[in-house]
Motif scaffolding. Structure first.
Motif, short mmCIF file in Angstrom:
data_model
loop_
_atom_site.label_atom_id
_atom_site.label_comp_id
_atom_site.label_asym_id
_atom_site.label_seq_id
_atom_site.Cartn_x
_atom_site.Cartn_y
_atom_site.Cartn_z
N THR A 17 5.14 -17.50 30.36
CA THR A 17 5.95 -17.10 29.21
C THR A 17 5.06 -16.95 28.00
N GLN A 18 5.37 -15.96 27.18
CA GLN A 18 4.67 -15.72 25.91
C GLN A 18 5.46 -16.49 24.86
N GLU A 19 4.92 -17.60 24.39
CA GLU A 19 5.64 -18.52 23.52
C GLU A 19 5.37 -18.33 22.03
N PHE A 20 4.42 -17.46 21.69
CA PHE A 20 4.10 -17.24 20.28
C PHE A 20 3.89 -15.75 20.03
N LEU A 21 4.04 -15.34 18.80
CA LEU A 21 3.87 -13.93 18.43
C LEU A 21 2.44 -13.49 18.73
N PRO A 22 2.26 -12.50 19.61
CA PRO A 22 0.91 -12.03 19.92
C PRO A 22 0.21 -11.43 18.70
N LYS A 23 -1.10 -11.53 18.71
CA LYS A 23 -1.91 -10.96 17.63
C LYS A 23 -2.11 -9.47 17.86
N GLU A 24 -2.57 -8.75 16.83
CA GLU A 24 -2.90 -7.33 16.97
C GLU A 24 -3.92 -7.18 18.10
N PRO A 25 -3.83 -6.13 18.87
CA PRO A 25 -3.15 -4.87 18.62
C PRO A 25 -1.70 -4.83 19.07
N TYR A 26 -1.11 -5.97 19.49
CA TYR A 26 0.30 -5.98 19.85
C TYR A 26 1.11 -5.44 18.67
N ALA A 27 2.05 -4.55 18.94
CA ALA A 27 2.80 -3.89 17.87
C ALA A 27 4.28 -3.85 18.18
N GLY A 28 4.85 -5.03 18.51
CA GLY A 28 6.25 -5.09 18.89
C GLY A 28 7.22 -5.06 17.73
N GLY A 29 6.73 -5.25 16.51
CA GLY A 29 7.60 -5.18 15.35
C GLY A 29 8.24 -6.49 14.94
N GLU A 30 8.05 -7.55 15.74
CA GLU A 30 8.62 -8.84 15.38
C GLU A 30 7.80 -9.51 14.28
#
Length: 93
Positions: A17-30
């Motif tokens: 499970t991904q439990e924390f907001l991913p760092k860039e370059p992730y661009a999910g908008g959250e």
């Protein structure tokens, strides 16, 4: 090079499970405030390839090694100009 279609269904080989907001370059908008954990799995598609992707189920109690999954298209984010960006994910069959 030629086109080769992969199976739409596969078997969950491993997951987390991904439990924390991913760092860039992730661009999910959250944001840190709107982020919700999600499942990520490695899915064996036939005898051909393993593909990593988001799972549509985020409850770890409902995720099982070896479960059958299928590829689906899901909303990923909406750009400031209103463009909806789509991605793929895996959902239980």
């Amino acid at each position: 090079m030629r086109e080769h279609l992969l199976p739409r269904r596969g078997t969950l080989w491993t997951w987390t499970t991904q439990e924390f907001l991913p760092k860039e370059p992730y661009a999910g908008g959250e944001t840190k405030e709107t982020f919700r954990p999600f499942g990520v799995g490695l899915v064996q598609l036939g005898d051909e390839v393993r593909v990593e992707g988001r799972l549509t189920i985020s409850d770890p109690e409902k995720i099982r090694f070896g479960m059958e999954l299928e590829v689906v298209i899901v909303p990923f984010r909406t750009d400031p100009d209103g463009t909806e960006v789509l991605s793929y994910a895996f959902r239980p069959v």
